[in-house]
Design a protein around this motif. Structure first.
Motif, PDB file in Angstrom:
ATOM      1  N   UNK A   1       0.754  -1.078   0.023  1.00  0.00           N
ATOM      2  CA  UNK A   1      -0.005   0.014  -0.020  1.00  0.00           C
ATOM      3  C   UNK A   1       0.894   1.409  -0.010  1.00  0.00           C
ATOM      4  N   UNK A   2       1.896   1.277   0.810  1.00  0.00           N
ATOM      5  CA  UNK A   2       2.938   2.331   0.911  1.00  0.00           C
ATOM      6  C   UNK A   2       3.428   2.457  -0.320  1.00  0.00           C
ATOM      7  N   UNK A   3       3.862   1.526  -1.127  1.00  0.00           N
ATOM      8  CA  UNK A   3       4.753   1.519  -2.268  1.00  0.00           C
ATOM      9  C   UNK A   3       3.573   2.151  -3.311  1.00  0.00           C
ATOM     10  N   UNK A   4       2.497   1.491  -3.329  1.00  0.00           N
ATOM     11  CA  UNK A   4       1.494   2.153  -4.514  1.00  0.00           C
ATOM     12  C   UNK A   4       1.237   3.450  -4.187  1.00  0.00           C
ATOM     13  N   UNK A   5       0.867   3.859  -3.349  1.00  0.00           N
ATOM     14  CA  UNK A   5       0.593   5.547  -2.963  1.00  0.00           C
ATOM     15  C   UNK A   5       1.926   6.170  -3.182  1.00  0.00           C
ATOM     16  N   UNK A   6       3.093   6.141  -2.842  1.00  0.00           N
ATOM     17  CA  UNK A   6       4.404   6.704  -3.271  1.00  0.00           C
ATOM     18  C   UNK A   6       4.477   6.816  -4.595  1.00  0.00           C
ATOM     19  N   UNK A   7       4.234   5.487  -5.330  1.00  0.00           N
ATOM     20  CA  UNK A   7       4.346   5.499  -6.839  1.00  0.00           C
ATOM     21  C   UNK A   7       3.389   6.423  -7.533  1.00  0.00           C
ATOM     22  N   UNK A   8       2.210   6.218  -6.989  1.00  0.00           N
ATOM     23  CA  UNK A   8       1.067   7.162  -7.627  1.00  0.00           C
ATOM     24  C   UNK A   8       1.375   8.788  -7.614  1.00  0.00           C
ATOM     25  N   UNK A   9       1.620   9.065  -6.153  1.00  0.00           N
ATOM     26  CA  UNK A   9       1.945  10.566  -6.078  1.00  0.00           C
ATOM     27  C   UNK A   9       3.307  11.070  -6.890  1.00  0.00           C
ATOM     28  N   UNK A  10       4.465  10.172  -6.714  1.00  0.00           N
ATOM     29  CA  UNK A  10       5.481  10.470  -7.682  1.00  0.00           C
ATOM     30  C   UNK A  10       5.100  10.601  -9.027  1.00  0.00           C
ATOM     31  N   UNK A  11       4.249   9.791  -9.883  1.00  0.00           N
ATOM     32  CA  UNK A  11       3.652  10.017 -10.977  1.00  0.00           C
ATOM     33  C   UNK A  11       3.078  11.396 -11.254  1.00  0.00           C
ATOM     34  N   UNK A  12       2.745  12.012 -10.102  1.00  0.00           N
ATOM     35  CA  UNK A  12       1.873  13.548 -10.391  1.00  0.00           C
ATOM     36  C   UNK A  12       2.891  14.296  -9.935  1.00  0.00           C
ATOM     37  N   UNK A  13       4.301  14.229  -9.843  1.00  0.00           N
ATOM     38  CA  UNK A  13       5.343  15.109  -9.641  1.00  0.00           C
ATOM     39  C   UNK A  13       5.542  15.469  -8.106  1.00  0.00           C
ATOM     40  N   UNK A  14       5.105  14.660  -6.988  1.00  0.00           N
ATOM     41  CA  UNK A  14       5.598  14.650  -5.688  1.00  0.00           C
ATOM     42  C   UNK A  14       6.896  14.046  -5.385  1.00  0.00           C
ATOM     43  N   UNK A  15       7.385  14.557  -4.464  1.00  0.00           N
ATOM     44  CA  UNK A  15       8.418  13.776  -3.721  1.00  0.00           C
ATOM     45  C   UNK A  15       7.737  13.045  -2.847  1.00  0.00           C
ATOM     46  N   UNK A  16       8.384  11.875  -2.331  1.00  0.00           N
ATOM     47  CA  UNK A  16       7.440  11.169  -1.183  1.00  0.00           C
ATOM     48  C   UNK A  16       8.676  10.316  -0.564  1.00  0.00           C
ATOM     49  N   UNK A  17       8.224  10.329   0.697  1.00  0.00           N
ATOM     50  CA  UNK A  17       9.266   9.392   1.726  1.00  0.00           C
ATOM     51  C   UNK A  17       8.442   8.403   2.409  1.00  0.00           C
ATOM     52  N   UNK A  18       8.637   7.428   2.502  1.00  0.00           N
ATOM     53  CA  UNK A  18       7.728   6.372   3.114  1.00  0.00           C
ATOM     54  C   UNK A  18       8.333   6.037   4.583  1.00  0.00           C
ATOM     55  N   UNK A  19       7.251   5.855   5.317  1.00  0.00           N
ATOM     56  CA  UNK A  19       7.756   5.162   6.940  1.00  0.00           C
ATOM     57  C   UNK A  19       6.849   4.057   7.149  1.00  0.00           C
ATOM     58  N   UNK A  20       7.527   2.944   7.967  1.00  0.00           N
ATOM     59  CA  UNK A  20       6.495   1.603   8.256  1.00  0.00           C
ATOM     60  C   UNK A  20       5.585   1.849   9.283  1.00  0.00           C
ATOM     61  N   UNK A  21       5.979   2.898  10.022  1.00  0.00           N
ATOM     62  CA  UNK A  21       4.990   3.177  11.291  1.00  0.00           C
ATOM     63  C   UNK A  21       5.233   4.502  11.997  1.00  0.00           C
TER      64      UNK A  21
END
Length: 79
Positions: free
Chosen positions: A16-36
């Motif tokens: 879920x985290x990777x899907x959301x990060x990929x989706x947002x990156x595709x719209x030009x946002x920089x993303x950082x993921x956290x596990x908790x």
């Protein structure tokens, strides 16, 4: 209107985290993921974010406690 460039995503389910990060990156946002929530707090200590997206049910620190801690620490930093 606020400019949103960098987004922190706190989500314990990796797919879920990777899907959301990929989706947002595709719209030009920089993303950082956290596990908790604790991982998100650690990342907040090192970097500023324009937006935080957080799951509620996570191990170690859930989304409610994360938000409470983030607000507490934010107030301490602004004082």
């Amino acid at each position: 209107m606020l400019a949103i460039n960098t987004i922190l995503i706190a989500e314990d389910i990796e797919d879920d985290r990777l899907m959301l990060m990929t989706l947002l990156k595709g719209h030009g946002y920089q993303t950082v993921g956290a596990e908790n929530g604790q991982d998100a707090m650690d990342k907040l200590a090192k970097q500023k974010f324009d937006l935080i997206i957080s799951d509620i049910l996570m191990p170690e620190m859930d989304g409610y406690r994360f938000r409470s801690e983030e607000r507490r620490v934010g107030k301490e930093c602004r004082s």
